[in-house]
Design a protein around this motif. Structure first.
Motif, mmCIF file in Angstrom:
data_model
loop_
_atom_site.group_PDB
_atom_site.id
_atom_site.type_symbol
_atom_site.label_atom_id
_atom_site.label_comp_id
_atom_site.label_asym_id
_atom_site.label_seq_id
_atom_site.Cartn_x
_atom_site.Cartn_y
_atom_site.Cartn_z
ATOM 1 N N GLN A 203 -14.039 -25.966 -38.688
ATOM 2 C CA GLN A 203 -15.200 -25.374 -38.685
ATOM 3 C C GLN A 203 -15.342 -23.971 -38.404
ATOM 4 O O GLN A 203 -14.737 -23.424 -37.650
ATOM 5 C CB GLN A 203 -16.055 -26.179 -37.738
ATOM 6 C CG GLN A 203 -17.457 -26.115 -38.013
ATOM 7 C CD GLN A 203 -18.462 -27.151 -37.208
ATOM 8 O OE1 GLN A 203 -17.646 -28.349 -36.854
ATOM 9 N NE2 GLN A 203 -19.546 -26.811 -36.845
ATOM 10 N N ASP A 204 -16.220 -23.292 -39.219
ATOM 11 C CA ASP A 204 -16.557 -21.761 -39.132
ATOM 12 C C ASP A 204 -15.145 -20.685 -39.501
ATOM 13 O O ASP A 204 -15.431 -19.677 -39.080
ATOM 14 C CB ASP A 204 -16.745 -21.386 -37.454
ATOM 15 C CG ASP A 204 -17.944 -22.210 -36.936
ATOM 16 O OD1 ASP A 204 -18.231 -22.737 -36.043
ATOM 17 O OD2 ASP A 204 -19.061 -22.446 -37.929
ATOM 18 N N HIS B 95 -13.869 -18.670 -42.224
ATOM 19 C CA HIS B 95 -14.293 -18.297 -43.593
ATOM 20 C C HIS B 95 -13.647 -17.058 -44.020
ATOM 21 O O HIS B 95 -13.884 -16.265 -44.555
ATOM 22 C CB HIS B 95 -15.684 -17.944 -43.635
ATOM 23 C CG HIS B 95 -16.636 -19.090 -42.891
ATOM 24 N ND1 HIS B 95 -16.980 -20.116 -43.683
ATOM 25 C CD2 HIS B 95 -17.419 -19.145 -42.077
ATOM 26 C CE1 HIS B 95 -17.658 -21.027 -43.174
ATOM 27 N NE2 HIS B 95 -17.988 -20.374 -42.012
ATOM 28 N N SER C 52 -15.315 -14.129 -39.981
ATOM 29 C CA SER C 52 -16.054 -14.948 -39.012
ATOM 30 C C SER C 52 -17.382 -14.746 -38.522
ATOM 31 O O SER C 52 -17.921 -13.646 -38.361
ATOM 32 C CB SER C 52 -15.019 -14.807 -37.754
ATOM 33 O OG SER C 52 -15.426 -13.649 -37.084
ATOM 34 N N GLU C 53 -18.209 -15.896 -38.655
ATOM 35 C CA GLU C 53 -19.592 -15.803 -38.425
ATOM 36 C C GLU C 53 -19.598 -16.515 -37.030
ATOM 37 O O GLU C 53 -18.586 -17.320 -36.550
ATOM 38 C CB GLU C 53 -20.357 -16.401 -39.468
ATOM 39 C CG GLU C 53 -20.125 -15.796 -40.765
ATOM 40 C CD GLU C 53 -20.509 -16.503 -42.164
ATOM 41 O OE1 GLU C 53 -20.202 -16.096 -43.085
ATOM 42 O OE2 GLU C 53 -21.390 -17.421 -41.925
ATOM 43 N N ASN C 54 -21.039 -16.482 -36.492
ATOM 44 C CA ASN C 54 -21.090 -17.438 -35.464
ATOM 45 C C ASN C 54 -20.215 -16.859 -34.155
ATOM 46 O O ASN C 54 -19.286 -18.054 -33.643
ATOM 47 C CB ASN C 54 -20.791 -19.069 -35.651
ATOM 48 C CG ASN C 54 -21.892 -19.303 -37.002
ATOM 49 O OD1 ASN C 54 -22.958 -18.931 -37.025
ATOM 50 N ND2 ASN C 54 -21.297 -20.078 -37.883
ATOM 51 N N GLN D 101 -17.389 -19.177 -31.524
ATOM 52 C CA GLN D 101 -16.019 -19.252 -31.460
ATOM 53 C C GLN D 101 -15.669 -18.573 -29.943
ATOM 54 O O GLN D 101 -14.597 -19.147 -29.452
ATOM 55 C CB GLN D 101 -15.653 -17.823 -32.514
ATOM 56 C CG GLN D 101 -15.776 -18.414 -33.841
ATOM 57 C CD GLN D 101 -14.599 -17.815 -34.957
ATOM 58 O OE1 GLN D 101 -14.289 -17.065 -34.532
ATOM 59 N NE2 GLN D 101 -14.155 -18.655 -36.014
ATOM 60 N N GLY E 81 -25.132 -22.353 -33.702
ATOM 61 C CA GLY E 81 -23.809 -22.907 -34.248
ATOM 62 C C GLY E 81 -23.842 -23.704 -35.482
ATOM 63 O O GLY E 81 -24.971 -24.323 -35.706
ATOM 64 N N SER E 82 -22.937 -23.611 -36.206
ATOM 65 C CA SER E 82 -22.960 -24.306 -37.613
ATOM 66 C C SER E 82 -23.019 -25.791 -37.355
ATOM 67 O O SER E 82 -22.778 -26.187 -36.415
ATOM 68 C CB SER E 82 -21.877 -23.937 -38.310
ATOM 69 O OG SER E 82 -20.445 -24.383 -37.757
ATOM 70 N N HIS F 43 -23.344 -29.488 -33.430
ATOM 71 C CA HIS F 43 -22.290 -28.437 -33.635
ATOM 72 C C HIS F 43 -20.849 -28.811 -33.435
ATOM 73 O O HIS F 43 -19.985 -28.461 -34.125
ATOM 74 C CB HIS F 43 -22.505 -27.316 -32.822
ATOM 75 C CG HIS F 43 -21.660 -26.185 -33.069
ATOM 76 N ND1 HIS F 43 -21.305 -25.382 -34.125
ATOM 77 C CD2 HIS F 43 -20.658 -25.620 -31.984
ATOM 78 C CE1 HIS F 43 -20.341 -24.733 -34.081
ATOM 79 N NE2 HIS F 43 -19.934 -24.780 -32.830
ATOM 80 N N ASP G 101 -20.564 -26.509 -41.804
ATOM 81 C CA ASP G 101 -20.298 -24.916 -41.876
ATOM 82 C C ASP G 101 -21.434 -24.088 -42.084
ATOM 83 O O ASP G 101 -21.373 -22.943 -42.052
ATOM 84 C CB ASP G 101 -19.228 -24.475 -42.831
ATOM 85 C CG ASP G 101 -18.005 -24.301 -42.276
ATOM 86 O OD1 ASP G 101 -16.900 -24.149 -42.964
ATOM 87 O OD2 ASP G 101 -17.746 -24.375 -41.075
ATOM 88 N N ALA H 36 -24.928 -22.436 -40.551
ATOM 89 C CA ALA H 36 -25.537 -21.943 -39.437
ATOM 90 C C ALA H 36 -27.056 -21.899 -39.645
ATOM 91 O O ALA H 36 -27.518 -20.938 -39.134
ATOM 92 C CB ALA H 36 -24.956 -20.885 -38.877
#
Lengths: 379, 340
Positions: A167-168, A170, A265-267, A271, B12-13, B38, B330, B332
């Motif tokens: 997840q997350d 990218h 990287s988002e979020n 992270q 969060g995603s 999430h 994925d 958000a």
């Protein structure tokens, strides 16, 4: 989530790693015999029986940090060295490739076919080594034994577990961008056309039944996609047509391997939450890691075979530049060994480290304990 | 026809789970609450009608032994006669909160008891039935909790056996339906809860001080990740992309729709049927009773493609079904659509 996920994760990521290393070895014109030795050494370490035993035990997935440590060790199982920047890039490519494969698997069970595709290709790399071939075939048997009987629901759980792991992430990969399987924002393209999963009918039909079970009405509707039924089911046998192309080698000699870091990287909040995981968890993870890596029987280099450094970038300058400009949120922190005071864990790690020699780096001759901790920290 | 409205950003995603969106409509206060999982945390947020986010809160899965932080499997608001509780299920247990997530009123730890080493242990599937909250288990059992009108004195009153594989989803007749319905001739057979599992088996129950199993609807080799119940009709979404509608009291199959190209991840019913799947599509269907035989009839109203998004949750946002929200793996943000 599912406690059956680690072998699939490890073998598929390992397979991608071998595709990439094979391509770089050829692109960098490493002599054939050295290249073959590197691949043979890594593959025989991966499929070592003791290691596979540990791997196949039902267990939760490791954190990204812990798993990265395993691949660091694996990549250095031979005479080849990788700098931090190249190792980072290798891991980026491996993870994004497998993420893509899991996401695009038509059925959750197809992740097993993806794994078999990787194993088929690995057997191609070691055709002249019957012992290693036998090890790979044994792993194949083990996979069939364990996963062959799992239900669709259990595979769905495995798939969800893998997707949560990825997840997350990218990171943009040139070869994906070029092939238009990844968008410029780092997200994978999910096509709404093509073959359906095995067992799924073409969408578009509404059938109505009466109380006796007779069909009384049949109406079509526009579903928006452009799908065709799957021609046949992929083979789960030792040899067979897998039908699915996911997991086959997409790196021919001259395909580009760049990755793009900016905006990858988002979020950030999500992270950083993971990278400040509490240390008490790290300790239990260390125990597992020690057992797992302990099973990796890394051969000491035999004879005066000199090592060499592989570069995942086109030039040394590019590699240096990549190391300097890697965004902080994408640092692959390695497990902080110093956090644990556990005597037993240290002894176990000491035993493992004793079996392992790093070739061309000078060691300070302090006490063995300090040395070992320092060596692990440098990974 | 529907148009895209302003999205609501998430901290969060969304995780790649099924039924990963819960919506609590509060029309009196002109607010809508959203809940999304999430991973080890879940996010609650409230928004004004135009989608303007007003407040948000994150809840964590209660820790326990284990290598990694426990993952949440589902978050869901349970509307009971005198209160609303927010329920969170994870790999460690069941957490119940006041509806705004501010106070945990109850914690039930999972007993891994007879789970074999290879089984994942978790709770999943949440629904309110009268003054009970029902939660599903990895073992196939369904726990029934008796909820008092207020306070934390929640008691586990029953454990239902009907399934052998992990529960995926539970649905109950919406409260409004129960208040409005005319007295039925045969009160003994009111089906008001349906449970679904990984093998595709559906169990239809009648709630009460003791729940009674009315019918079983067998699966056919694929999981049933999402199920809904409304006015005596069971709507079930399956792993092969099919949606099936059954008569709840008898289990008779009335409609079979080849609706999606990938596994269905969410259904909602109110009064239209909404289906969402990993194929990036959300479809809306109109349900009606045929004049001749009283059979359930289904007509496709609308299909929406959410490009390159593996949808993991979808819900209507208002009682008439004129707006809906979608979450994706994925992603958000919560995507919103409303009819023009």
């Amino acid at each position: 989530m599912s406690v059956r996920t680690l072998p699939l994760l490890f073998l598929n990521l390992g397979g991608e790693m071998l595709y990439i290393l094979d391509q770089r070895l050829r692109a960098q014109n490493i002599p054939g015999d050295k290249a073959r030795k590197v691949l043979n050494d890594i593959i025989s370490t991966m499929f070592n029986r003791k290691f596979m035993e540990e791997l196949f035990k039902p267990q939760e997935l490791y954190s990204k940090k812990a798993l990265r440590t395993v691949y660091d060790r694996l990549a250095h199982a031979s005479i080849m060295r990788l700098n931090q920047a190249s190792m980072d890039k290798l891991y980026d490519l491996m993870t994004m490739a497998f993420k893509y494969q899991v996401l695009l698997c038509p059925r959750p069970k197809d992740v097993l076919l993806v794994t078999f595709n990787h194993l088929d290709a690995i057997k191609g790399f070691i055709q002249d080594s019957p012992t290693i071939l036998h090890q790979v075939d044994e792993t194949f048997q083990q996979l069939t034994e364990i996963y062959g009987g799992l239900s669709a629901g259990e595979f769905q759980l495995i798939r969800q577990t893998l997707l949560i792991f990825f997840q997350d992430l990218h990171i943009r990969v040139s070869i994906f961008l070029k092939d238009k399987v990844q968008n410029s924002n780092g997200r994978f393209v999910l096509p709404v056309s093509g073959p359906l999963p095995w067992g799924t009918k073409v969408p578009g039909l509404v059938r109505t039944f009466n109380n006796k079970g007779e069909e009384v009405r049949k109406v079509e509707f526009k579903h928006g996609g452009s799908y065709v039924a799957a021609p046949k089911e992929g083979s789960f046998e030792l040899y067979g047509d897998r039908v699915l192309k996911l997991g086959t080698n997409m790196y021919s000699v001259n395909r580009p391997m760049e990755t793009h870091m900016s905006g990858a990287s988002e979020n950030l909040a999500a992270q950083t939450q993971e990278s400040i995981a509490p240390n008490p968890l790290a300790k239990e993870e260390l125990n597992l890691l020690a057992r797992l890596i302990g099973g990796m029987e890394i051969k000491k280099p035999s004879g005066p075979e000199p090592g060499f450094r592989l570069n995942l970038f086109t030039t040394d300058e590019e590699e240096e530049q990549a190391a300097l400009t890697r965004p902080e949120e994408l640092f692959y922190e390695v497990i902080n060994i110093q956090a644990t005071q556990d005597q037993q864990t240290n002894e176990e790690l000491a035993r493992i480290m004793g079996e392992f020699e790093i070739l061309d780096q000078p060691r300070r001759s302090a006490s063995k304990g300090d040395d070992l901790l320092a060596m692990m920290d440098e990974l | 026809m529907f148009r895209r409205e302003r999205s609501i950003p998430l901290r969060g995603s969304a995780a790649a789970l099924c039924n990963n969106l819960s919506v609590l409509q509060l029309p009196v206060r002109n607010l809508t609450h959203f809940g999304v999982v999430h991973g080890p945390s879940a996010q609650l947020l409230s928004a004004a009608p135009e989608g303007v986010p007003l407040a948000q809160r994150q809840l964590q899965a209660k820790e326990g032994a284990g290598v990694s932080p426990p993952l949440i499997t589902q978050v869901h608001w349970c509307v009971l006669p005198f209160r609303v509780l927010l329920v969170l299920t994870s790999h460690r247990g069941i957490q119940m909160y006041e509806s705004d997530g501010s106070v945990m009123v109850y914690w039930h730890a999972l007993d891994a008891g007879d789970a074999s080493l290879v089984q994942a242990v978790f709770a999943r599937g949440i629904a309110a039935s009268g003054h009970f909250i029902c939660v599903g288990m990895w073992s196939g059992r369904v726990l029934v909790f008796d909820i008092p009108a207020k306070g934390p004195n929640i008691v586990l009153s029953e454990e239902l056996a009907g399934h052998q594989t992990p529960i995926t989803d539970i649905a109950t007749e919406p409260a409004q339906g129960q208040l409005d319905c005319k007295p039925l001739e045969n009160r003994d057979c009111v089906a008001d809860m349906v449970t679904a599992d990984d093998s595709g088996l559906l169990c239809v129950w009648q709630s009460g001080p003791e729940f009674k199993l009315l019918t079983r609807i067998p699966g056919f080799g694929v999981p049933c990740p999402s199920v809904q119940l409304w006015q005596g009709t069971v709507a079930a979404g399956y792993g092969n992309g099919q949606v099936r509608l059954y008569e709840a009291s008898t289990g008779t199959l009335h409609v079979q729709i080849d609706a999606h190209a990938r596994a269905i991840c969410a259904l909602d019913l109110a009064p239209e049927l909404l289906s969402a799947a990993e194929d990036t599509f959300v479809h809306i269907w109109q349900l009606s009773r045929s004049p001749e035989g009283g059979y359930i009839e289904v007509e496709h109203c609308h299909g929406e493609c959410v490009p390159d998004t593996q949808v993991c949750g979808a819900r209507f946002c208002d009682p008439s079904g004129s707006s809906f929200a979608v979450t994706g793996y994925d992603l958000a943000e919560i995507l919103r659509f409303s009819s023009m």
